[in-house]
Design a protein around this motif. Structure first.
Motif, PDB file in Angstrom:
ATOM      1  N   ASN A  46     -43.246  -6.747 -14.233  1.00  0.00           N
ATOM      2  CA  ASN A  46     -42.006  -5.643 -14.086  1.00  0.00           C
ATOM      3  C   ASN A  46     -40.767  -6.631 -14.576  1.00  0.00           C
ATOM      4  N   ALA A  47     -39.477  -5.828 -14.740  1.00  0.00           N
ATOM      5  CA  ALA A  47     -38.265  -6.236 -15.219  1.00  0.00           C
ATOM      6  C   ALA A  47     -37.210  -6.915 -14.201  1.00  0.00           C
ATOM      7  N   GLY A  48     -37.962  -7.402 -13.160  1.00  0.00           N
ATOM      8  CA  GLY A  48     -37.063  -7.957 -12.068  1.00  0.00           C
ATOM      9  C   GLY A  48     -37.009  -7.159 -10.896  1.00  0.00           C
ATOM     10  N   ILE A  49     -36.430  -7.483  -9.826  1.00  0.00           N
ATOM     11  CA  ILE A  49     -36.148  -6.644  -8.594  1.00  0.00           C
ATOM     12  C   ILE A  49     -35.138  -5.990  -8.766  1.00  0.00           C
ATOM     13  N   GLY A  57     -50.151  -8.809  -7.208  1.00  0.00           N
ATOM     14  CA  GLY A  57     -49.196  -9.821  -7.454  1.00  0.00           C
ATOM     15  C   GLY A  57     -48.299  -9.227  -8.794  1.00  0.00           C
ATOM     16  N   THR A  58     -47.023  -9.674  -8.658  1.00  0.00           N
ATOM     17  CA  THR A  58     -46.053  -9.138  -9.595  1.00  0.00           C
ATOM     18  C   THR A  58     -45.600 -10.209 -10.358  1.00  0.00           C
ATOM     19  N   VAL A  59     -45.076  -9.815 -11.602  1.00  0.00           N
ATOM     20  CA  VAL A  59     -44.478 -10.959 -12.540  1.00  0.00           C
ATOM     21  C   VAL A  59     -43.380 -10.481 -13.128  1.00  0.00           C
ATOM     22  N   PRO A  60     -42.268 -11.033 -12.683  1.00  0.00           N
ATOM     23  CA  PRO A  60     -40.957 -10.520 -13.400  1.00  0.00           C
ATOM     24  C   PRO A  60     -40.475 -10.967 -14.590  1.00  0.00           C
ATOM     25  N   TYR A  61     -39.968 -10.321 -15.609  1.00  0.00           N
ATOM     26  CA  TYR A  61     -39.566 -10.462 -17.088  1.00  0.00           C
ATOM     27  C   TYR A  61     -38.177 -10.143 -17.090  1.00  0.00           C
ATOM     28  N   LYS A  62     -37.468 -10.635 -18.303  1.00  0.00           N
ATOM     29  CA  LYS A  62     -36.129 -10.096 -18.486  1.00  0.00           C
ATOM     30  C   LYS A  62     -36.140  -8.702 -19.019  1.00  0.00           C
ATOM     31  N   GLY A  63     -37.031  -7.964 -19.076  1.00  0.00           N
ATOM     32  CA  GLY A  63     -37.056  -6.595 -19.591  1.00  0.00           C
ATOM     33  C   GLY A  63     -38.527  -6.246 -19.703  1.00  0.00           C
ATOM     34  N   THR A  64     -39.018  -5.040 -20.139  1.00  0.00           N
ATOM     35  CA  THR A  64     -40.276  -4.600 -20.118  1.00  0.00           C
ATOM     36  C   THR A  64     -40.764  -4.863 -21.708  1.00  0.00           C
ATOM     37  N   ALA A  65     -39.753  -5.139 -22.349  1.00  0.00           N
ATOM     38  CA  ALA A  65     -40.132  -5.410 -23.853  1.00  0.00           C
ATOM     39  C   ALA A  65     -41.061  -6.828 -23.916  1.00  0.00           C
ATOM     40  N   PRO A  66     -40.548  -7.918 -23.363  1.00  0.00           N
ATOM     41  CA  PRO A  66     -41.465  -9.060 -23.303  1.00  0.00           C
ATOM     42  C   PRO A  66     -42.878  -8.949 -22.286  1.00  0.00           C
ATOM     43  N   ALA A  67     -42.399  -7.925 -21.082  1.00  0.00           N
ATOM     44  CA  ALA A  67     -43.455  -7.770 -20.559  1.00  0.00           C
ATOM     45  C   ALA A  67     -44.568  -7.065 -21.287  1.00  0.00           C
ATOM     46  N   LEU A  68     -44.261  -6.004 -21.949  1.00  0.00           N
ATOM     47  CA  LEU A  68     -45.177  -5.227 -22.760  1.00  0.00           C
ATOM     48  C   LEU A  68     -45.896  -6.148 -23.645  1.00  0.00           C
ATOM     49  N   THR A  69     -45.412  -7.245 -24.210  1.00  0.00           N
ATOM     50  CA  THR A  69     -45.789  -8.209 -25.157  1.00  0.00           C
ATOM     51  C   THR A  69     -47.197  -8.993 -24.221  1.00  0.00           C
TER      52      THR A  69
END
Ligand code: ASP
Length: 325
Positions: free
Chosen positions: A156-159, A179-191
């Motif tokens: 996800n892109a953070g809480i 389990g959840t993993v936060p990113y700064k946005g879903t662009a890096p999450a999609l990668t």
């Protein structure tokens, strides 16, 4: 004139400066539109498409600055504290209405610390998986998740981000925590989803349309009760035994509190022109999204909508007892 003579000169001078500033606005200096998520993601996409058209109407340049982190709250806080001269605006999403309940130390008040410019677009969300995830469809996914919950990770892109909210709804609907993993946005999450570092993610169609068409990710369900026009092949959550799910992400534009009314009027007029622009509308439709109507691209409409959304999300989040800090 009598009335004017009673107004102190300093106030008159300030008013005159504001009027001149508004007439010339935006002038030679660019307007910085802060996107509180990573470049290349869905909020960034909507922001770049809408500001490209707004720039023409404003006869000035709008540049995007990505300030990601903490579910969009870092970028929003930066704009709340920015100079209120119309040269800094914020383009955010539904997170503007969920942050006050999720963050006890938010550092800004969405309704009090911003001037409203208007709404931009609504975007649906889909639940996606890495291409190599064994389940081929949602019917297979459900038992697979239940059997492998401790080994699966949802990005996800953070809480407070759209993907976080969507993930919460999904996990509560299926009664299983991942389990959840936060990113700064879903662009890096999609990668990372494509690379297999994470297994599942909820995202706006504006970010994943290309990858869906190229078949590099597996779509499982549309997180709503009906199919998405641009992605009719993806079953709706309601068809797959999850009737209560209805996630629609709305994007809007804001300026720091105290930005002169004449400047807000110019920004909003440019936004209204942009959302009616056939090129912008077609781009949004192609990505499964829907541009706002001209009426929704107005300050009063956004103020009402934001107030309603805060009223809707606050009790849901309080009841869930979820906090980001
Ligand atoms: N899609 C992101 C979210 O989950 C935001 C973004 O990267 O634009 O909120």
């Amino acid at each position: 004139m009598k009335l004017l003579s009673k107004i102190p000169m300093t106030v008159l001078a300030a008013l005159a400066a504001t009027t001149v500033q508004a007439q010339d606005y935006p002038g030679g200096n660019p307007v910085v539109a802060v996107v509180p998520f990573a470049a290349g993601g869905p909020t960034d996409k909507v922001a770049r498409d809408v500001t490209a058209i707004m720039s023409k109407h404003l006869k000035g340049q709008i540049v995007i600055e990505n300030v990601g982190g903490a579910g969009g709250t870092i970028g929003a806080k930066k704009v709340a504290a920015a100079r209120n001269d119309g040269h800094t605006v914020l383009i955010h999403h539904i997170g503007m209405s969920t942050a006050p309940a999720l963050y006890r130390q938010l550092g800004f008040d969405p309704l009090k610390d911003f001037e409203m410019v208007g709404e931009i677009a609504d975007v649906p969300m889909v639940l996606l998986g890495n291409k190599n995830l064994p389940p081929e469809n949602f019917k297979e996914l459900l038992p697979y998740i239940k059997a492998n919950a401790s080994k699966l990770f949802l990005a996800n892109a953070g809480i407070g981000s759209a993907s976080h909210l969507c993930g919460l709804l999904f996990m509560s609907a299926i009664g299983t925590q991942l389990g959840t993993v936060p990113y700064k946005g879903t662009a890096p999450a999609l990668t990372d989803l494509i690379g297999g570092q994470v297994n599942l993610m909820c995202d706006q169609t504006t970010n994943v349309a290309g990858q869906l068409k190229a078949g590099v990710v597996k779509p499982y369900i549309a997180m709503q009760s009906s199919r998405i026009d641009a992605f009719k092949e993806i079953p709706a959550a309601s068809e797959q035994g999850l009737p209560g799910i209805e996630v629609k992400i709305w994007h809007a534009m804001y300026a720091p509190k105290g930005t002169p009314p004449a400047v807000i009027e110019k920004l909003s007029a440019a936004l209204q022109a942009a959302v009616q622009d056939p090129v912008f509308r077609a781009k949004m439709e192609e990505l499964g999204a829907q541009a706002a109507t001209a009426d929704r691209a107005k300050p009063e409409s956004l103020r009402k909508h934001l107030g309603n959304e805060i009223g809707k999300w606050t009790p849901i989040i309080r009841a869930a007892g979820v906090y980001a800090d």
